[in-house]
Design an enzyme around this catalytic site. Sequence first.
Site, PDB file in Angstrom:
ATOM      1  N   GLY A 182       0.822  -1.217   0.000  1.00  0.00           N
ATOM      2  CA  GLY A 182       0.000   0.000   0.000  1.00  0.00           C
ATOM      3  C   GLY A 182       0.850   1.258   0.000  1.00  0.00           C
ATOM      4  O   GLY A 182       0.457   2.288   0.570  1.00  0.00           O
ATOM      5  N   GLY A 190      -0.606   4.743  -0.882  1.00  0.00           N
ATOM      6  CA  GLY A 190      -1.713   5.270  -0.091  1.00  0.00           C
ATOM      7  C   GLY A 190      -1.318   6.504   0.698  1.00  0.00           C
ATOM      8  O   GLY A 190      -0.192   7.006   0.580  1.00  0.00           O
ATOM      9  N   GLN A 191      -2.256   6.991   1.516  1.00  0.00           N
ATOM     10  CA  GLN A 191      -2.014   8.237   2.260  1.00  0.00           C
ATOM     11  C   GLN A 191      -0.800   8.118   3.182  1.00  0.00           C
ATOM     12  O   GLN A 191       0.078   8.984   3.189  1.00  0.00           O
ATOM     13  CB  GLN A 191      -3.255   8.607   3.089  1.00  0.00           C
ATOM     14  N   ASP A 236       2.593  -1.677  -4.389  1.00  0.00           N
ATOM     15  CA  ASP A 236       1.205  -1.227  -4.385  1.00  0.00           C
ATOM     16  C   ASP A 236       0.479  -1.965  -5.492  1.00  0.00           C
ATOM     17  O   ASP A 236       1.104  -2.380  -6.476  1.00  0.00           O
ATOM     18  CB  ASP A 236       1.119   0.294  -4.614  1.00  0.00           C
ATOM     19  N   ILE A 237      -0.835  -2.101  -5.354  1.00  0.00           N
ATOM     20  CA  ILE A 237      -1.621  -2.742  -6.415  1.00  0.00           C
ATOM     21  C   ILE A 237      -1.693  -1.837  -7.651  1.00  0.00           C
ATOM     22  O   ILE A 237      -1.832  -2.306  -8.768  1.00  0.00           O
ATOM     23  CB  ILE A 237      -3.029  -3.122  -5.896  1.00  0.00           C
ATOM     24  N   ARG A 238      -1.564  -0.528  -7.394  1.00  0.00           N
ATOM     25  CA  ARG A 238      -1.583   0.439  -8.497  1.00  0.00           C
ATOM     26  C   ARG A 238      -0.181   0.610  -9.057  1.00  0.00           C
ATOM     27  O   ARG A 238       0.774   0.697  -8.288  1.00  0.00           O
ATOM     28  CB  ARG A 238      -2.096   1.800  -8.007  1.00  0.00           C
ATOM     29  N   TYR A 241     -14.545  -2.395   8.160  1.00  0.00           N
ATOM     30  CA  TYR A 241     -13.157  -1.975   8.375  1.00  0.00           C
ATOM     31  C   TYR A 241     -12.771  -2.132   9.848  1.00  0.00           C
ATOM     32  O   TYR A 241     -11.730  -2.714  10.170  1.00  0.00           O
ATOM     33  CB  TYR A 241     -13.047  -0.513   7.938  1.00  0.00           C
ATOM     34  N   LYS A 253     -10.086  -4.637  11.722  1.00  0.00           N
ATOM     35  CA  LYS A 253      -8.967  -4.157  12.550  1.00  0.00           C
ATOM     36  C   LYS A 253      -8.940  -4.884  13.902  1.00  0.00           C
ATOM     37  O   LYS A 253      -7.873  -5.263  14.377  1.00  0.00           O
ATOM     38  CB  LYS A 253      -9.054  -2.636  12.755  1.00  0.00           C
ATOM     39  N   ILE A 305      -5.612  10.804   9.964  1.00  0.00           N
ATOM     40  CA  ILE A 305      -4.288  11.390   9.697  1.00  0.00           C
ATOM     41  C   ILE A 305      -4.413  12.553   8.711  1.00  0.00           C
ATOM     42  O   ILE A 305      -5.061  12.436   7.672  1.00  0.00           O
ATOM     43  CB  ILE A 305      -3.328  10.321   9.157  1.00  0.00           C
TER      44      ILE A 305
HETATM   45  N1  SER Z   1      -9.019   7.388   8.840  1.00  0.00           N
HETATM   46  C1  SER Z   1      -9.674   6.121   8.846  1.00  0.00           C
HETATM   47  C2  SER Z   1     -11.030   6.200   8.281  1.00  0.00           C
HETATM   48  O1  SER Z   1     -11.618   7.244   8.369  1.00  0.00           O
HETATM   49  C3  SER Z   1      -9.757   5.604  10.235  1.00  0.00           C
HETATM   50  O2  SER Z   1      -8.734   4.731  10.450  1.00  0.00           O
HETATM   51  O3  SER Z   1     -11.511   5.224   7.802  1.00  0.00           O
END
Ligand code: SER
Length: 325
Positions: free
Chosen positions: A12, A15-16, A38-40, A144, A148, A174
């Site tokens: 990943g 990603g961000q 990354d997959i992309r 999600y 986790k 983040i």
């Molecule tokens: N930033 C993430 C989300 O909003 C939370 O881990 O899904």
Amino acid sequence: MDNTDTRILITGAHGQIGTVLSAALRQKYGTQNVLATDIRPSQKEQIGPFEQLDVLDASRLEALISQYRITQIYHLAAILSAKGEEMPMQTWNINMQGLFNVLEAGRKLDIKRLFFPSSIAAFGPDSPKEDTPQKAYRSPLTVYGISKVAGENWLKYYYKRYGLDVRSLRYPGIIGYQSLPGGGTTDYAVDIFYRAVEQGEYTCFLKANTRLPMIYMDDAIRATLELMEAPAQNLSIHTSYNLAGISFTPAELAAEIRKHLPHFVIRYAPDFRQHIAESWPQTIDDSTARKDWQWQPAFDLKKMVEEMLYHVQKNKSTTESAPML
Ligand code: SER
């Protein structure tokens, strides 16, 4: 750990978090010692090794680990909270099978240290909202979040059963200028800066008073590096560490932005993400992280907003094209 022997694989990486973490790891361990995947496919010219990788492809993952003689993995590839609700089964498969492939590769190929991001999304409506404790009850609403919680428990299983050194943080939302989030519930807190600078207005998908835990990217990256460098004997948590930065509401963030851009206007049009946000903590108790590996955030709301506006405005004037939202 001797840095000269460390060779890292990141999943990943586009990603961000991955975008910024790859650069930070390359600076720390040497460009050639960090394999971004990354997959992309790679859009820009890569400044270090890159391989396209779908985390569901266990045999390619293992082949890359052997080929590059990898010693550490940062497994970031996942579907986030809001996007996950549009495709629950796919999200479960990617988030869980991807993790199993990494854990199994780690066990079989003698990986020395592994990082897995958890999230405030691991908490649910029955967890305490304020100063949510490290060991709070966790029964999340989203796929999600469920992935986790399950993932955290599997980390602990691999640690106890196989001695795999797996480390993890429950990241808040983040906020950074180097990369864009995608598919999350906390994404508004990044989008708002681009809209404020580009258009002077923003329509927020959460209500004005929705308080959520957030963290500035610099702090999130530093926390990750510090946890991964901490002596193993200091770590008392083998699921995932609570991590806190700054908690604020959209209205408070808008007011802080208005100190710099007085004409900025925010409107509110809450959608399904409001429900997700309301199930999460408002503030986090990260005292265990502070005690075990001396965690200390450096950015408050004022400093974070100053930095974000400075960089978003600077990027705008140098490229004249902000990232697509
Ligand atoms: N930033 C993430 C989300 O909003 C939370 O881990 O899904």
